[in-house]
Scaffold this active site. Structure first.
Site, mmCIF file in Angstrom:
data_model
loop_
_atom_site.group_PDB
_atom_site.id
_atom_site.type_symbol
_atom_site.label_atom_id
_atom_site.label_comp_id
_atom_site.label_asym_id
_atom_site.label_seq_id
_atom_site.Cartn_x
_atom_site.Cartn_y
_atom_site.Cartn_z
ATOM 1 N N PHE A 149 0.811 -1.220 0.000
ATOM 2 C CA PHE A 149 0.000 0.000 0.000
ATOM 3 C C PHE A 149 0.844 1.270 0.000
ATOM 4 O O PHE A 149 0.376 2.335 -0.378
ATOM 5 C CB PHE A 149 -0.952 0.021 1.221
ATOM 6 C CG PHE A 149 -0.283 0.473 2.497
ATOM 7 C CD1 PHE A 149 -0.181 1.835 2.792
ATOM 8 C CD2 PHE A 149 0.249 -0.438 3.398
ATOM 9 C CE1 PHE A 149 0.444 2.263 3.960
ATOM 10 C CE2 PHE A 149 0.876 -0.021 4.555
ATOM 11 C CZ PHE A 149 0.980 1.333 4.835
ATOM 12 N N LYS A 173 -1.209 -7.034 -9.250
ATOM 13 C CA LYS A 173 -2.170 -7.182 -8.139
ATOM 14 C C LYS A 173 -1.764 -6.130 -7.107
ATOM 15 O O LYS A 173 -0.875 -6.353 -6.286
ATOM 16 C CB LYS A 173 -2.071 -8.599 -7.556
ATOM 17 C CG LYS A 173 -3.309 -9.110 -6.819
ATOM 18 C CD LYS A 173 -3.772 -8.255 -5.672
ATOM 19 C CE LYS A 173 -2.970 -8.438 -4.412
ATOM 20 N NZ LYS A 173 -3.358 -7.443 -3.348
ATOM 21 N N GLU A 176 -4.987 -3.763 -1.829
ATOM 22 C CA GLU A 176 -6.436 -3.507 -1.806
ATOM 23 C C GLU A 176 -6.775 -2.238 -1.017
ATOM 24 O O GLU A 176 -7.905 -1.777 -1.032
ATOM 25 C CB GLU A 176 -7.189 -4.723 -1.246
ATOM 26 C CG GLU A 176 -6.839 -5.139 0.182
ATOM 27 C CD GLU A 176 -5.605 -6.060 0.275
ATOM 28 O OE1 GLU A 176 -4.605 -5.790 -0.409
ATOM 29 O OE2 GLU A 176 -5.661 -7.010 1.068
ATOM 30 N N SER A 226 5.390 -7.027 3.292
ATOM 31 C CA SER A 226 6.009 -7.376 4.575
ATOM 32 C C SER A 226 6.741 -8.721 4.444
ATOM 33 O O SER A 226 6.450 -9.523 3.553
ATOM 34 C CB SER A 226 4.941 -7.421 5.662
ATOM 35 O OG SER A 226 3.871 -8.243 5.250
ATOM 36 N N CYS A 281 9.525 1.865 3.495
ATOM 37 C CA CYS A 281 10.470 0.784 3.808
ATOM 38 C C CYS A 281 11.884 1.332 3.943
ATOM 39 O O CYS A 281 12.766 0.654 4.446
ATOM 40 C CB CYS A 281 10.424 -0.295 2.750
ATOM 41 S SG CYS A 281 11.099 0.264 1.207
ATOM 42 N N GLU A 383 9.472 -4.500 12.867
ATOM 43 C CA GLU A 383 9.196 -3.280 12.089
ATOM 44 C C GLU A 383 7.888 -2.684 12.619
ATOM 45 O O GLU A 383 6.883 -3.388 12.722
ATOM 46 C CB GLU A 383 9.026 -3.659 10.616
ATOM 47 C CG GLU A 383 8.680 -2.485 9.726
ATOM 48 C CD GLU A 383 8.442 -2.908 8.270
ATOM 49 O OE1 GLU A 383 7.763 -3.931 8.031
ATOM 50 O OE2 GLU A 383 8.937 -2.203 7.380
#
Ligand code: NAD
Length: 498
Positions: A149, A173, A176, A226, A281, A383
């Protein structure tokens, strides 16, 4: 309510399922749209469209494919404001950050515009008597990307920008949580001249991911997200015979030597730890000042700097950062703050309970800072992916450097110093994939490659740059002989050049 569809063979489609997911506006906390959740049948429809379109696209000369990339870049620039607003409305990051997200993707497209040069093969004349050898790079066919995301424009473009330029068809993909910009990008690619079926978007969750990982006609999968999911995608995809690169989570350290320019360090770490609400990240959520005096000065100065930070809605030009992406994510970050307190770290600034007037339901959380965090704490090992800075004190550069080197993640690390020799040695020895020397967020530019080490990346090939070209192509080597007369010598042993 607005519906976000799949994009298959150049058309928006609701697909075969009635299942949908909510897309929030993180600034208001309200559901603003719904996204279709795809099935294996939707994925297969996209694969069939891609299979039908790919051979002709691969046969198109690379210069023509480059022209599509040039037009796509121009369309990105022309639509920058609209794309950034759409991105911010679903992600929550401030508009300037959304523009940065799009710009960094655009730079990969610029790199891909050089595809005629990048795909040039190798040639050896006279490798043996009358023998020449040439090697060419050919596209894999149909390939797929699964994206997180936090960079809904840049990361899809890392992948499809290179894959398409190499002559592949691509299935994306997206996350969402913010799926609208990826669909807009696919529409713009069609407008730029990519044939229908060359870039498809299938929305959804694990169902579509699993369908990608097991589909017999998908040759390679690129994943960013992740680490546990990255590992799952890597192991399942490779077990199904696919080439996989799977980038995972991170916990990047910024080491501050006593000789560093503290004004610069404080400004840099404030931006790198709290920008985009820490949802990067390559954020810098761990500061490691070396020596007690450096640590005391840093914590004092950073407290003052944090007090100047302004949280706000994405469209507020004065806001340093916006809300996090969902209520569940805010709860996760708050739980980590609670954990840090319980583990005995000193909470110097507590960002919990932040609320914005007129936006009380938004997913806001203020900046937090912990001092005296130690490496055995779980809140240090994991994290957090939120606006939380953890200060771990070290007595020497050696002790400081061991922290990122021994951490489970190895995405990025930064060293702040004026000592060139120390920096050179550090860069060479640290067990991390991307290193910044007085650069807090060392994200390599598009013509270099991006990739972490340890649990920050599974697979051997980095994103974009020349490794991107390698990932989305396979090498074919032709050894040819044009003898001048009749061939007399029939040899039945392995040919050698001795
Ligand atoms: P995520 O792992 O939750 O989701 C990533 C993708 O995996 C999404 O498309 C999602 O739909 C899918 N997914 C989620 N759960 C799944 C499951 N159980 N099975 C199969 N697929 C699943 O990640 P996120 O929250 O969207 O993104 C944040 C994470 O991504 C952070 O850990 C961050 O560090 C990481 N990230 C890494 C890089 C990098 O290059 N190393 C870059 C950006 C983000």
């Amino acid at each position: 309510m607005r519906q976000v569809h799949h994009f298959i063979s150049g058309a928006h489609t609701a697909g075969s399922d009635t299942r949908t997911g909510n897309i929030f506006d993180p600034g208001t906390g309200q559901v603003q749209a719904q996204v279709c959740m795809g099935t294996a049948a939707d994925l297969d429809e996209a694969v069939q469209a891609a299979l039908a379109a790919q051979p002709e696209w691969a046969a198109t000369n690379p210069q023509r494919r480059a022209r599509v990339m040039f037009r796509f870049k121009e369309l990105l620039e022309a639509n920058m404001d609209e794309l950034a607003e759409l991105l911010s409305s679903e992600h929550g990051k401030v508009i300037a950050d959304s523009k940065g997200d799009i710009q960094r993707g655009l730079e990969v497209i610029e790199f891909a515009c050089g595809i005629p040069h990048l795909l040039k093969g190798e040639y050896t004349q006279g490798a043996g008597p009358g023998i020449d050898i040439y090697a060419m790079r050919q596209p894999l066919g149909v390939v797929a990307g699964i994206t997180p995301f936090n960079f809904p424009a840049m990361i899809p473009m890392w992948m499809f920008g290179i894959a398409l330029a190499c002559g592949n068809a691509f299935i994306l993909k997206p996350s969402e949580k913010d799926p609208s910009v990826p669909v807009r990008l696919a529409g713009l690619m069609l407008e730029a001249g990519a044939p229908e079926g060359i870039l498809n978007v299938v929305q959804g969750d694990k169902t579509v991911v699993d369908a990608i990982l097991t589909h017999g006609d998908i040759r390679a999968v690129s994943f960013v997200g992740s680490s546990d999911i990255a590992h799952y995608v890597y192991s399942t995809g490779t077990a199904n015979g696919k080439r996989v690169q799977a980038m995972g989570g991170a916990k990047n350290h910024g080491i501050i030597l006593p000789d560093a320019d503290m004004d610069q360090v404080v400004a840099d770490i404030a931006g790198a730890a709290f920008g985009s609400a820490g949802e990067r990240c390559m954020a810098l959520p761990v500061a490691v000042p070396v020596g007690t005096e450096t640590a005391d000065i840093f914590v004092d100065r950073m407290r003052d700097e944090i007090n100047k930070l302004k949280i706000g809605v994405a469209t507020d030009p004065d806001a340093h950062f916006g809300p996090v992406v969902t209520a569940a994510h805010r709860e996760r970050v708050e739980n980590y703050i609670e954990m840090g307190v319980k583990e005995g770290a000193e909470l110097v600034v507590d960002g919990r309970g932040a609320s914005l007037q007129g936006h009380e339901e938004g997913f806001f959380i203020g900046p937090s800072m912990f001092d005296r965090v130690t490496p055995d704490m779980q809140s240090y090992k994991d994290e957090i992916f939120g606006p939380v800075l953890q200060v771990v004190r070290a007595e020497s550069l050696e002790e400081a450097a061991r922290l990122p080197s021994e951490h489970q993640y190895g995405n990025g690390v930064a060293l702040f110093t004026r000592n060139g020799l120390a920096a050179r040695e550090f860069a060479s020895k640290v067990n991390v994939g991307m290193v910044g020397i007085n650069v807090p967020i060392p994200v390599p530019v598009a013509y270099h490659t991006f990739g972490g080490w340890k649990r920050s990346a599974f697979g051997d090939i980095n994103q974009h740059g020349v490794e991107g070209i390698r990932f989305y192509t396979k090498t074919k080597t032709v050894t040819q002989r044009w003898p001048s007369g009749d061939v007399q010598d029939q040899s039945f042993v392995i040919p050698t050049m001795s």
